[in-house]
Design a protein around this motif. Structure first.
Motif, PDB file in Angstrom:
ATOM      1  N   ASN A  93      25.075  38.719  42.111  1.00 43.42           N
ATOM      2  CA  ASN A  93      25.635  39.629  41.114  1.00 43.42           C
ATOM      3  C   ASN A  93      26.914  39.063  40.530  1.00 43.42           C
ATOM      4  OD1 ASN A  93      27.695  40.362  43.044  1.00 43.42           O
ATOM      5  ND2 ASN A  93      26.145  41.635  44.040  1.00 43.42           N
ATOM      6  N   SER A  94      27.417  39.735  39.514  1.00 43.37           N
ATOM      7  CA  SER A  94      28.598  39.275  38.800  1.00 43.37           C
ATOM      8  C   SER A  94      29.802  40.138  39.155  1.00 43.37           C
ATOM      9  CB  SER A  94      28.348  39.321  37.286  1.00 43.37           C
ATOM     10  OG  SER A  94      29.485  38.883  36.580  1.00 43.37           O
ATOM     11  N   ARG A  95      30.887  39.453  39.548  1.00 40.68           N
ATOM     12  CA  ARG A  95      32.135  40.140  39.832  1.00 40.68           C
ATOM     13  C   ARG A  95      33.253  39.447  39.077  1.00 40.68           C
ATOM     14  NH1 ARG A  95      31.746  40.802  46.449  1.00 40.68           N
ATOM     15  NH2 ARG A  95      29.776  41.977  46.489  1.00 40.68           N
ATOM     16  N   MET A  96      33.923  40.192  38.229  1.00 45.05           N
ATOM     17  CA  MET A  96      35.019  39.635  37.415  1.00 45.05           C
ATOM     18  C   MET A  96      34.546  38.396  36.660  1.00 45.05           C
ATOM     19  SD  MET A  96      38.239  40.119  40.040  1.00 45.05           S
ATOM     20  CE  MET A  96      39.434  39.643  38.775  1.00 45.05           C
ATOM     21  N   ASN A  97      33.361  38.510  36.054  1.00 45.12           N
ATOM     22  CA  ASN A  97      32.757  37.460  35.228  1.00 45.12           C
ATOM     23  C   ASN A  97      32.404  36.195  36.009  1.00 45.12           C
ATOM     24  OD1 ASN A  97      32.927  39.018  32.847  1.00 45.12           O
ATOM     25  ND2 ASN A  97      35.070  38.416  32.575  1.00 45.12           N
ATOM     26  N   GLN A  98      32.250  36.320  37.316  1.00 46.58           N
ATOM     27  CA  GLN A  98      31.822  35.197  38.138  1.00 46.58           C
ATOM     28  C   GLN A  98      30.646  35.616  39.012  1.00 46.58           C
ATOM     29  OE1 GLN A  98      34.974  33.439  40.423  1.00 46.58           O
ATOM     30  NE2 GLN A  98      35.748  32.292  38.682  1.00 46.58           N
ATOM     31  N   ILE A 100      28.424  35.769  42.272  1.00 44.74           N
ATOM     32  CA  ILE A 100      28.625  35.737  43.717  1.00 44.74           C
ATOM     33  C   ILE A 100      27.253  35.746  44.379  1.00 44.74           C
ATOM     34  CG2 ILE A 100      29.561  36.926  45.740  1.00 44.74           C
ATOM     35  CD1 ILE A 100      31.715  35.821  43.947  1.00 44.74           C
ATOM     36  N   GLU A 102      25.346  36.440  47.701  1.00 44.37           N
ATOM     37  CA  GLU A 102      25.455  37.100  49.004  1.00 44.37           C
ATOM     38  C   GLU A 102      24.201  36.747  49.798  1.00 44.37           C
ATOM     39  OE1 GLU A 102      25.115  41.617  50.726  1.00 44.37           O
ATOM     40  OE2 GLU A 102      26.229  41.331  48.855  1.00 44.37           O
ATOM     41  N   TYR A 115      29.362  35.355  51.651  1.00 39.33           N
ATOM     42  CA  TYR A 115      29.612  35.504  50.219  1.00 39.33           C
ATOM     43  C   TYR A 115      30.082  34.155  49.699  1.00 39.33           C
ATOM     44  CZ  TYR A 115      29.413  40.532  51.059  1.00 39.33           C
ATOM     45  OH  TYR A 115      28.993  41.798  51.414  1.00 39.33           O
ATOM     46  N   SER A 117      30.922  31.724  46.308  1.00 39.43           N
ATOM     47  CA  SER A 117      31.271  31.767  44.882  1.00 39.43           C
ATOM     48  C   SER A 117      30.371  30.835  44.088  1.00 39.43           C
ATOM     49  CB  SER A 117      32.737  31.372  44.678  1.00 39.43           C
ATOM     50  OG  SER A 117      32.893  29.972  44.863  1.00 39.43           O
ATOM     51  N   GLU A 170      21.752  41.666  37.934  1.00 37.89           N
ATOM     52  CA  GLU A 170      21.684  41.509  39.390  1.00 37.89           C
ATOM     53  C   GLU A 170      20.303  41.033  39.811  1.00 37.89           C
ATOM     54  OE1 GLU A 170      21.833  44.647  42.990  1.00 37.89           O
ATOM     55  OE2 GLU A 170      23.673  44.630  41.769  1.00 37.89           O
TER      56      GLU A 170
END
Length: 211
Positions: A93-98, A100, A102, A115, A117, A170
């Motif tokens: 999924n994307s968190r703060m345009n990055q 990740i 999992e 997790y 990057s 996602e």
């Protein structure tokens, strides 16, 4: 007559000396020009090499900074950390345009969650002891994902977008019964749609649109 002959002789010697000096001067100027030209070319070449090196260094630095690892590379990062485990689930999924990654895994006694990057760095990791009912090789074999003949993620994306032409936000790779499948979440016009796709065959198994 003697004086006249002597004068002619002196004049001839002077002309020869002048001619010799002129030739040497021309050669000296020519030599300086060639040296300057050579130095200029050398400087230009050096400058070009320096510029090329700087550009290459900048490009390499930029490439390193902007490198985004693939799913296979993220799996390799996890397996390097936990080589004696089976992978039981993957979520992207994307968190703060990055992005990740999992990744969940297990051995006979513990389960793990990493997790990772989009640059391949392990950001956080967690592990816990399995309940008594969830331990053992049989349970591990039931949970592990099959990576045999796994379709590339870009093909999975194309299949999902054929069903709903929206923005994929996602991805989840999981196992249900004997099948390894992708759950792809697509957003369009404020609505989310979950599309289940067989990870090996590409068959669409289910489409669930949120109300």
């Amino acid at each position: 007559m003697k004086n006249k002959g002597l004068l002619l002789a002196i004049t001839s010697v002077a002309l020869l000396l002048f001619a010799g000096c002129s030739d040497n001067t021309a050669q000296l100027e020519s030599g300086n020009q060639q040296e300057e030209s050579s130095q200029s070319m050398s400087q230009e070449k050096s400058s070009a090499q320096s510029s090329s090196h700087t550009t290459a260094s900048t490009k390499n630095s930029s490439d390193t900074a902007n490198k985004q690892i693939s799913l296979q590379e993220a799996i390799a990062v996890y397996r390097k950390e936990k080589p004696n485990t089976d992978i039981t689930g993957i979520e992207i999924n994307s968190r703060m345009n990055q992005l990740i990654y999992e990744i969940e895994g297990m051995d006979a006694n513990k389960e793990y969650k990493y997790y990772i990057s989009e640059t391949g760095e392990v950001q956080t990791k967690d592990e816990k002891t399995l309940d008594e009912d969830d331990r053992g090789e049989d349970e591990r074999n039931k949970e592990k994902l099959s990576f045999e003949n796994l379709l590339p993620l870009d093909k999975i994306n194309a299949i999902a977008k054929k069903e709903v032409d929206g923005n994929i936000v996602e991805w989840s790779l999981e196992r249900e019964l004997s099948k390894t499948l992708w759950e792809v979440k697509v957003e369009k016009n404020g609505k989310q749609t979950d599309i289940s796709i067989d990870a090996q065959s590409g068959n669409v198994l289910e489409i669930d649109e949120d109300d």
